[in-house]
Every structure is written in structure tokens, then in C-alpha cells.
Enzyme design. Structure first.
Site, PDB file in Angstrom:
ATOM      1  N   THR A   1      36.931 -33.536   5.932  1.00  0.00           N
ATOM      2  CA  THR A   1      38.364 -33.753   5.730  1.00  0.00           C
ATOM      3  C   THR A   1      38.736 -35.220   5.957  1.00  0.00           C
ATOM      4  OG1 THR A   1      38.715 -31.515   6.525  1.00  0.00           O
ATOM      5  CG2 THR A   1      40.648 -32.935   6.450  1.00  0.00           C
TER       6      THR A   1
ATOM      7  N   LYS B   1      36.804 -37.983  18.770  1.00  0.00           N
ATOM      8  CA  LYS B   1      37.159 -38.085  20.206  1.00  0.00           C
ATOM      9  C   LYS B   1      36.047 -37.640  21.139  1.00  0.00           C
ATOM     10  CE  LYS B   1      38.955 -34.247  18.495  1.00  0.00           C
ATOM     11  NZ  LYS B   1      39.815 -33.903  17.396  1.00  0.00           N
TER      12      LYS B   1
ATOM     13  N   GLU C   1      40.952 -46.045  16.864  1.00  0.00           N
ATOM     14  CA  GLU C   1      42.385 -45.733  16.855  1.00  0.00           C
ATOM     15  C   GLU C   1      42.662 -44.273  16.480  1.00  0.00           C
ATOM     16  OE1 GLU C   1      45.222 -47.888  17.623  1.00  0.00           O
ATOM     17  OE2 GLU C   1      45.884 -45.818  17.701  1.00  0.00           O
TER      18      GLU C   1
ATOM     19  N   LYS D   1      41.176 -36.419  24.832  1.00  0.00           N
ATOM     20  CA  LYS D   1      42.077 -37.505  24.407  1.00  0.00           C
ATOM     21  C   LYS D   1      42.724 -38.189  25.609  1.00  0.00           C
ATOM     22  CE  LYS D   1      43.009 -35.407  19.888  1.00  0.00           C
ATOM     23  NZ  LYS D   1      43.837 -34.414  19.194  1.00  0.00           N
TER      24      LYS D   1
HETATM   25  N1  HSE Z   1      42.616 -30.159  16.334  1.00  0.00           N
HETATM   26  C1  HSE Z   1      43.211 -31.427  16.593  1.00  0.00           C
HETATM   27  C2  HSE Z   1      44.732 -31.253  16.723  1.00  0.00           C
HETATM   28  C3  HSE Z   1      42.879 -32.390  15.481  1.00  0.00           C
HETATM   29  O1  HSE Z   1      45.225 -30.180  16.389  1.00  0.00           O
HETATM   30  O2  HSE Z   1      45.413 -32.136  17.222  1.00  0.00           O
HETATM   31  C4  HSE Z   1      43.238 -33.808  15.750  1.00  0.00           C
HETATM   32  O3  HSE Z   1      42.477 -34.350  16.791  1.00  0.00           O
END
Ligand code: HSE
Length: 397
Positions: free
Chosen positions: A10, A99, A123, A199
């Protein structure tokens, strides 16, 4: 500039698309055209515009001196780490949206990039298309960042928003999110909070300048949030959000991922659907908010391509990122303080004997009621909560 894209899923295909949609603008801003020379993937893509550029061996890219920048959009730590390390050691700059790779190997890859006078940028790994890594590294470097609190997962934010708006149950909303392609077949990383945990570990590492291990962050997902919790939230004028947060306490840091019931005045209360929001407090800045598309093909690809442009402009110059491998010991989350919303069917006299005077919320669901506590240590709350029958509890924000 010739680049390679590793992983044609994707995000990888989004990168190719963004480079095509904004080709002329990107060339102007980078100072030269940016052209994809290779796409690394295990699969073939007959009929795809990249069909002739597909390669299966990462060494083809490593050995091609013409390729100056590599995009990594494969996901997972291995083989992404092996491939990215090899690219940096071959004096190629790398940008990634991954990540898992950044949370675990970020400090190491930053060091290798510095040793080779190239760049490693990421980023897109936090907040999708929202600029947050570069602001932390550049715009906010004059500050001591005292708090970062974010809605960092689009999938769970979509689910919680739908539960709140439609009174739907968790399982139905998860199925809907899967049908719409927001949640994966195995949704564990999102609904259990592992994704926002990685994150916030990345953001906190950048704030501390040292390694924060995501495994050491206390993490609770949204699987225990029910339609009844949403009814209470509505009655209280609040919204339930999965927050990932870290705070500076003296010279130490504390971090937590968990659902919170937010007051309408909280800056993240109105961040709905698949959007992400990141609240930052700096000691001289005061408050700042970053809001926008936190996931998805083109928003994430937009951040990846912005890194590519930045790296074209900084060839032969390493952009310093302060993230050393030295580890930060986080404070025990049980020492941090929160207020709690608690649902129970225990007699009020029992509740008051344990928690003292509390505020009640009655008449929302049959056979139970709820109360909110004063600010207390997490550890103390856990001890007290064992003495009554807790149906659910959510932190207040
Ligand atoms: N699965 C993650 C989300 C994708 O829904 O934020 C983006 O890191």
C-alpha cells in the site's frame, strides 16, 4: 536522482503514485528530477507501470552506485533491518514508514547513517502524513519537551468514534473497520495498542535523545471498551480516546498507552474518525497541536516523499538527529497519578469505605452505576479497586 522502493504494498505503491502525481513540483523542490529505478518485492506485477523495474534481490540495489536514495515500506523488523543497514553502508540515504523498525533499530540506523555521511529519516513512521518527527528534530529543538500526548492510531480512533456515534458494540465496529480496510485481518497491533506504543516510544526517544524501549511502556488497548462505557461518556459530555502519552518528571520520563475518557475541553477530544492528533507541551513553547491524516496510502506516502526531497537536498550532508543508543529507564507507571471513571455494582457504602467521597453517575445502565475518583497513584487505585466489584474503569483526561 535515482531511487529504489523496497516493498510494493500500500505505502510503496503510494510513494510511486505521489512521485508521479506531483512529479514537476517535486523536481523543482528537490532541484532535480526524482526517478524510481527499482522496486524490490517478492511478487511480480504484470501490467503495472513498475513491471519492468521489479527486482527480487536487494543486492541489485546495494550494488548500483546510481541509486542514491532508498525508500523502505516493507514493514516489520526483518528483513527490513538487514536491507536498510546494507543500503546505508553502501552510502545510500534511506527513508522509512516502518515504525517497528524505527522503534527497535532507530538509534542504530541513525548512527550508521552518520558514519557514512548519509541520512536515515522516518517522518512517515509516526502520524502518517502529519509532520511531527521533523518538527521535533528541528522546529522545537529550542525546547525542553515536557509532554507529548497523541491519538496515534487511526484504526482505533475510527472504531471509537463509530462506537460513540452509533452506540455500536466493539465486535461489530471491528468487523466494519476490517470490511472498510482500516483494520487488518489480524487487528491485534491496533486494538491492543501495540502500534501507538511503538509510535510514542519513537517520539519519546527523540525528546530524550536516548533509547526508549516500547516493551517497557505500560500498554492497554481498547478491547474492553463497550457500548455501555460510551453511554456513560455521552452522559458525562466526554469522549473515549486511545491516548499514547509521555511526560517529563524532573529528569525522568513516564509513558503510558491506554484509553482515556476526555473532557470536552481537552485538545484531543474532537479528533475523530481515522484522524490523528498530537499535543506537545514545551517549557518555552507552551502548547502546540498537530492534526491530520495519520494513516492511509497517500498521506503516508506524502511524508515518505517529503523525506526523499529533503535527502536529495542534503546529499553528502548528514542531518543530525539526537537519538543515542543509551537506554532511558522509564518511571514505574504505578507511581504516576490519574483520575479514574469506575463502573460498579457494589453498594455505594462499600465504595465510599474504600475510596472516600466520590462523584456518582447514576441512571445510565440498569443494575449498576459509576463514580469518578480524585487524582491518585495508579498503584493505589489498583489496590483499592480490588476491594469492590469493578465492571470497567477508564482513566479521565
Ligand atoms: N494501523 C495504523 C493506524 C497504520 O491505524 O494508525 C498507520 O501507522
Amino acid at each position: 536522482m535515482k531511487i529504489a522502493v523496497m516493498g510494493y504494498g500500500t505505502i510503496g505503491s503510494g510513494v510511486v503514485e505521489v512521485l508521479d502525481i506531483n512529479k514537476d513540483r517535486i523536481a523543482e523542490r528537490a532541484g532535480e528530477p526524482v526517478e524510481v529505478k527499482y522496486v524490490l518485492d517478492l511478487r511480480e506485477f504484470p501490467g503495472d507501470p513498475m513491471e519492468d523495474k521489479i527486482v527480487h534481490d536487494y543486492k541489485t540495489i546495494v550494488e548500483d552506485k546510481e541509486v542514491g536514495i532508498v525508500v523502505e515500506t516493507m514493514g516489520g523488523v526483518e528483513p527490513a533491518y538487514t536491507f536498510v543497514k546494507a543500503m546505508l553502508e553502501a552510502d545510500k540515504s534511506v527513508t522509512t514508514s516502518n515504525k517497528a523498525l524505527v522503534a527497535e533499530k532507530g538509534a542504530d540506523l541513525i548512527r550508521i547513517a552518520r558514519e557514512h555521511n548519509v541520512n536515515f529519516q522516518f517522518e512517515a513512521s509516526v502520524g502518517g502524513g502529519i509532520p511531527i518527527i521533523r518538527p521535533l528534530n528541528k522546529c522545537l529543538t529550542a525546547d525542553e519537551i515536557e509532554e507529548i500526548t497523541g491519538i496515534l492510531n487511526g484504526t482505533t480512533n475510527y472504531m471509537l468514534t463509530k462506537m460513540a456515534n452509533e452506540g455500536a458494540d466493539f465486535d461489530d465496529v471491528l468487523k466494519d473497520a476490517q470490511d472498510k480496510g482500516y483494520a487488518e485481518k489480524d487487528p491485534t497491533a491496533d486494538i491492543e495498542g501495540h502500534d501507538p506504543c511503538r509510535k510514542i516510544a519513537i517520539l519519546t526517544s527523540l525528546v530524550c535523545g536516548k533509547q526508549v524501549d516500547f516493551e517497557e511502556i505500560h500498554c492497554e488497548g481498547i478491547t474492553k471498551i463497550s457500548a455501555t462505557d460510551m453511554k456513560y461518556a455521552k452522559a458525562m459530555g466526554r469522549s473515549i480516546k486511545l491516548l499514547a502519552s509521555s511526560k517529563r518528571v524532573g529528569d525522568d520520563y513516564t509513558a503510558l498507552v491506554a484509553p482515556f475518557m476526555l473532557d470536552a475541553s481537552h485538545p484531543l477530544c474532537g479528533v475523530n474518525d481515522v484522524f490523528n492528533g498530537v499535543f506537545v507541551h514545551g517549557n518555552v513553547l507552551g502548547d502546540a497541536m498537530f492534526y491530520g491524516s495519520g494513516a492511509g496510502k497517500l498521506p503516508t506516502a506524502s511524508a515518505v516523499v517529503a523525506d526523499v526531497v529533503d535527502m536529495v537536498k542534503h546529499q553528502h550532508t548528514n542531518i543530525f538527529i539526537d537519538w543515542k543508543p543509551e537506554k532511558v529507564e522509564l518511571l514505574d507507571y504505578k507511581e504516576s497519578e490519574n483520575r479514574f471513571f469506575v463502573r460498579t455494582d457494589s453498594p455505594k457504602a462499600e465504595v465510599e469505605a474504600v475510596f472516600g467521597k466520590v462523584e456518582y453517575i447514576d441512571g445510565v445502565a440498569a443494575g449498576e452505576y459509576a463514580f469518578t475518583t480524585d487524582q491518585m497513584k495508579e498503584g493505589d487505585f489498583q489496590d483499592k479497586a480490588q476491594k469492590i466489584n469493578v465492571l470497567n474503569r477508564i482513566r479521565l483526561g
